[in-house]
Design a protein around this motif. Structure first.
Motif, PDB file in Angstrom:
ATOM      1  N   TYR A  71       0.931  -1.274   0.058  1.00 45.32           N
ATOM      2  CA  TYR A  71      -0.006   0.188   0.081  1.00 45.32           C
ATOM      3  C   TYR A  71       0.754   1.166   0.057  1.00 45.32           C
ATOM      4  O   TYR A  71       0.714   2.277  -0.924  1.00 45.32           O
ATOM      5  CB  TYR A  71      -0.921   0.077   1.164  1.00 45.32           C
ATOM      6  CG  TYR A  71      -1.718   1.226   1.429  1.00 45.32           C
ATOM      7  CD1 TYR A  71      -2.703   1.506   0.701  1.00 45.32           C
ATOM      8  CD2 TYR A  71      -1.269   2.232   2.159  1.00 45.32           C
ATOM      9  CE1 TYR A  71      -3.226   3.077   0.903  1.00 45.32           C
ATOM     10  CE2 TYR A  71      -1.798   3.472   2.440  1.00 45.32           C
ATOM     11  CZ  TYR A  71      -2.856   3.792   1.685  1.00 45.32           C
ATOM     12  OH  TYR A  71      -3.333   5.013   1.646  1.00 45.32           O
ATOM     13  N   MET A  72       1.844   1.262   0.899  1.00 42.58           N
ATOM     14  CA  MET A  72       2.671   2.478   1.031  1.00 42.58           C
ATOM     15  C   MET A  72       3.412   2.755  -0.176  1.00 42.58           C
ATOM     16  O   MET A  72       3.695   3.692  -0.782  1.00 42.58           O
ATOM     17  CB  MET A  72       3.630   2.332   2.395  1.00 42.58           C
ATOM     18  CG  MET A  72       2.774   2.439   3.452  1.00 42.58           C
ATOM     19  SD  MET A  72       1.915   4.209   3.736  1.00 42.58           S
ATOM     20  CE  MET A  72       3.380   5.247   3.511  1.00 42.58           C
ATOM     21  N   THR A  73       3.969   1.511  -0.764  1.00 41.45           N
ATOM     22  CA  THR A  73       4.915   1.656  -2.108  1.00 41.45           C
ATOM     23  C   THR A  73       4.079   2.221  -3.163  1.00 41.45           C
ATOM     24  O   THR A  73       4.458   3.299  -4.029  1.00 41.45           O
ATOM     25  CB  THR A  73       5.552   0.367  -2.324  1.00 41.45           C
ATOM     26  OG1 THR A  73       6.278   0.070  -1.390  1.00 41.45           O
ATOM     27  CG2 THR A  73       6.401   0.459  -3.669  1.00 41.45           C
ATOM     28  N   TYR A  74       2.914   1.857  -3.285  1.00 49.70           N
ATOM     29  CA  TYR A  74       1.854   2.246  -4.522  1.00 49.70           C
ATOM     30  C   TYR A  74       1.651   3.756  -4.149  1.00 49.70           C
ATOM     31  O   TYR A  74       1.586   4.404  -5.057  1.00 49.70           O
ATOM     32  CB  TYR A  74       0.722   1.142  -4.353  1.00 49.70           C
ATOM     33  CG  TYR A  74      -0.205   1.702  -5.614  1.00 49.70           C
ATOM     34  CD1 TYR A  74       0.099   1.374  -6.969  1.00 49.70           C
ATOM     35  CD2 TYR A  74      -1.344   2.280  -5.416  1.00 49.70           C
ATOM     36  CE1 TYR A  74      -0.796   1.469  -8.066  1.00 49.70           C
ATOM     37  CE2 TYR A  74      -2.045   2.815  -6.407  1.00 49.70           C
ATOM     38  CZ  TYR A  74      -2.091   2.319  -7.616  1.00 49.70           C
ATOM     39  OH  TYR A  74      -2.943   2.945  -8.535  1.00 49.70           O
ATOM     40  N   SER A  75       1.067   4.065  -3.019  1.00 51.10           N
ATOM     41  CA  SER A  75       0.841   5.441  -2.581  1.00 51.10           C
ATOM     42  C   SER A  75       1.756   6.422  -3.028  1.00 51.10           C
ATOM     43  O   SER A  75       1.854   7.555  -3.598  1.00 51.10           O
ATOM     44  CB  SER A  75       0.363   5.554  -1.337  1.00 51.10           C
ATOM     45  OG  SER A  75      -0.840   4.554  -0.923  1.00 51.10           O
ATOM     46  N   GLN A  76       3.034   5.873  -2.627  1.00 50.25           N
ATOM     47  CA  GLN A  76       4.185   6.911  -2.821  1.00 50.25           C
ATOM     48  C   GLN A  76       4.430   6.914  -4.293  1.00 50.25           C
ATOM     49  O   GLN A  76       4.770   8.226  -4.788  1.00 50.25           O
ATOM     50  CB  GLN A  76       5.437   6.395  -2.072  1.00 50.25           C
ATOM     51  CG  GLN A  76       5.456   6.442  -0.524  1.00 50.25           C
ATOM     52  CD  GLN A  76       6.433   5.867   0.246  1.00 50.25           C
ATOM     53  OE1 GLN A  76       7.292   4.871  -0.414  1.00 50.25           O
ATOM     54  NE2 GLN A  76       6.476   6.189   1.523  1.00 50.25           N
ATOM     55  N   ILE A  77       4.330   6.068  -5.250  1.00 52.64           N
ATOM     56  CA  ILE A  77       4.731   6.276  -6.562  1.00 52.64           C
ATOM     57  C   ILE A  77       3.685   6.951  -7.195  1.00 52.64           C
ATOM     58  O   ILE A  77       3.821   7.928  -7.864  1.00 52.64           O
ATOM     59  CB  ILE A  77       4.748   4.764  -7.137  1.00 52.64           C
ATOM     60  CG1 ILE A  77       5.970   4.019  -6.679  1.00 52.64           C
ATOM     61  CG2 ILE A  77       4.697   4.832  -8.806  1.00 52.64           C
ATOM     62  CD1 ILE A  77       6.017   2.603  -6.888  1.00 52.64           C
ATOM     63  N   GLU A  78       2.451   6.993  -6.766  1.00 54.67           N
ATOM     64  CA  GLU A  78       1.069   7.422  -7.426  1.00 54.67           C
ATOM     65  C   GLU A  78       1.249   9.144  -7.232  1.00 54.67           C
ATOM     66  O   GLU A  78       1.140   9.969  -7.672  1.00 54.67           O
ATOM     67  CB  GLU A  78      -0.243   6.904  -6.975  1.00 54.67           C
ATOM     68  CG  GLU A  78      -0.568   5.461  -7.371  1.00 54.67           C
ATOM     69  CD  GLU A  78      -0.373   5.611  -8.980  1.00 54.67           C
ATOM     70  OE1 GLU A  78      -1.378   6.707  -9.753  1.00 54.67           O
ATOM     71  OE2 GLU A  78       0.198   4.908  -9.696  1.00 54.67           O
ATOM     72  N   GLU A  79       1.785   9.285  -5.769  1.00 53.17           N
ATOM     73  CA  GLU A  79       2.008  10.763  -5.229  1.00 53.17           C
ATOM     74  C   GLU A  79       3.104  11.378  -6.138  1.00 53.17           C
ATOM     75  O   GLU A  79       3.111  12.436  -6.514  1.00 53.17           O
ATOM     76  CB  GLU A  79       2.436  10.737  -3.843  1.00 53.17           C
ATOM     77  CG  GLU A  79       2.610  11.920  -3.451  1.00 53.17           C
ATOM     78  CD  GLU A  79       1.316  13.100  -3.388  1.00 53.17           C
ATOM     79  OE1 GLU A  79       1.403  14.315  -3.558  1.00 53.17           O
ATOM     80  OE2 GLU A  79       0.205  12.622  -3.358  1.00 53.17           O
TER      81      GLU A  79
END
Length: 107
Positions: A71-79
């Motif tokens: 979740y954190m990895t995906y969120s950071q990439i999207e951000e």
């Protein structure tokens, strides 16, 4: 207002989404919403699949197998994809950095 893809499936699997959100909250990720979890599954786990043909057990398995790290990895990439590093909010900082650089350069 955030639109939810596959709203009918989202509603059907809401209890599983709430359970996963509660798990994340217990791990310290208090800002995660059921919509965030659903969005990651739709955009990442199921991006190359026809969601309409997934079996219920596949959807639940994917929801429960999502980790906080994923979740954190995906969120950071999207951000980072959507961030505007030179937005109006950062113009003062940009000018300060540019001005400092000009002062350091020899004449």
């Amino acid at each position: 207002m955030m639109t939810i893809e596959y709203e009918h499936l989202f509603q059907k699997f809401l209890p599983a989404l709430i359970s996963k959100r509660n798990e994340f909250k217990m791990q310290g990720y208090k800002m995660v919403t059921v919509q965030d979890i659903w969005g990651i599954c739709v955009k990442k786990k199921w991006r190359k699949r026809n969601i309409q043909t997934l079996h219920a057990y596949e959807i639940v398995e994917d929801l429960f197998s999502l980790t906080a790290a994923q979740y954190m990895t995906y969120s950071q990439i999207e951000e980072s994809k959507t961030s505007n590093w030179f937005s109006v909010l950062n113009q003062d900082e940009l000018q300060l950095l540019l001005h400092q650089q000009e002062q350091k350069e020899p004449l």
